[in-house]
Enzyme design. Sequence first.
Site, PDB file in Angstrom:
ATOM      1  N   LYS A  66       0.801  -1.236   0.000  1.00  0.00           N
ATOM      2  CA  LYS A  66       0.000   0.000   0.000  1.00  0.00           C
ATOM      3  C   LYS A  66       0.834   1.285   0.000  1.00  0.00           C
ATOM      4  O   LYS A  66       0.436   2.288  -0.590  1.00  0.00           O
ATOM      5  CB  LYS A  66      -0.917   0.041   1.233  1.00  0.00           C
ATOM      6  CG  LYS A  66      -2.076  -0.916   1.183  1.00  0.00           C
ATOM      7  CD  LYS A  66      -3.004  -0.625   2.347  1.00  0.00           C
ATOM      8  CE  LYS A  66      -3.967  -1.754   2.560  1.00  0.00           C
ATOM      9  NZ  LYS A  66      -5.041  -1.399   3.498  1.00  0.00           N
ATOM     10  N   ASP A  99      -9.781   3.178   2.627  1.00  0.00           N
ATOM     11  CA  ASP A  99      -9.842   2.672   4.004  1.00  0.00           C
ATOM     12  C   ASP A  99     -10.482   3.692   4.952  1.00  0.00           C
ATOM     13  O   ASP A  99     -11.195   3.317   5.884  1.00  0.00           O
ATOM     14  CB  ASP A  99      -8.448   2.317   4.524  1.00  0.00           C
ATOM     15  CG  ASP A  99      -7.919   1.031   3.887  1.00  0.00           C
ATOM     16  OD1 ASP A  99      -8.734   0.197   3.461  1.00  0.00           O
ATOM     17  OD2 ASP A  99      -6.687   0.871   3.812  1.00  0.00           O
TER      18      ASP A  99
END
Length: 275
Positions: A66, A99
Amino acid sequence: MMRIFGVIGDPIGHSLSPRMHNAAYRALELECTYLPFRVKSEDLSEAIRGAKALGIQGLNVTVPHKEAVMAFIDPDPLAERIGAVNTIDFIREKGYNTDAFGVTGSLRSAGIDLGDKRVLMLGAGGASRAVAFSCVEAGCKLVISNRTKEKGERLADELGGSVTAIGLERERIAPVIAESDILINTTSVGMYPEVDKIPIDPDLLHEDLIVFDLVYNPQKTMLLGEAERRGCLTIDGVKMLVYQGAESFRIWLGVDPPLEVMEEAVREGLKDMYG
Ligand code: ATR
């Protein structure tokens, strides 16, 4: 023409994202498919270029890529601030982080607005950044409690403002939790196979507390079980998985995601994998 999506990570075999997205495509009769790709760190750059060259429309990015993937795709301002990309759209050639939306979406699904809440977040690892960022954005009073206190302090410094950090010791947590509205566990404590572990003394939980555990495996962690017993409102990690995935879906396809279908697919998948 079939549109192709996927998720890259290492390991990737246990990812529930393929089930979740494919179930959504089926429900809406979209001609799309979603595949898991195991990509080693040293191959990340080539994998991104290759995916684009192959005409893959979008990728989710998970552990451990990520942060590193930001070198290969232009992050939008939110992803840039969080310091991680979990969604790539190859048509826009942009990286996003859904997220943070996963956090707010999960809470909103339970009727909770983060705004001006007092939040105690356990953990200061990879999963914690988006949570902490959502809290700060929403104007929460955030306290970070982490086993390695310096790591929590570093994250608090980065977030600035009124964010503070403490250790994970009972005597440090007790006065803070008593004054908190929401407890969010972002540590891996309680995750399968260590299902009989809990990150804090359950006697510190009180019935006015909303308890959100990012661990989704098991769905009812020991923390959530203890919280439920004490009358707390609880939110499990499946919600987080679904709401971050739903936001990726919306970015790629521009249509409302079928949330219930996605959630059902994840819960079924977990049952198949862990019983
Ligand atoms: P992730 O990307 O899943 O967040 P991570 O970056 O390794 O994984 O972070 C794991 C988090 O869980 C950290 O906050 C870690 O605390 P430390 O910073 O002290 O390592 C926390 N954690 C993991 N195991 C723990 C345990 N047994 N007790 C308390 N905290 C734990």
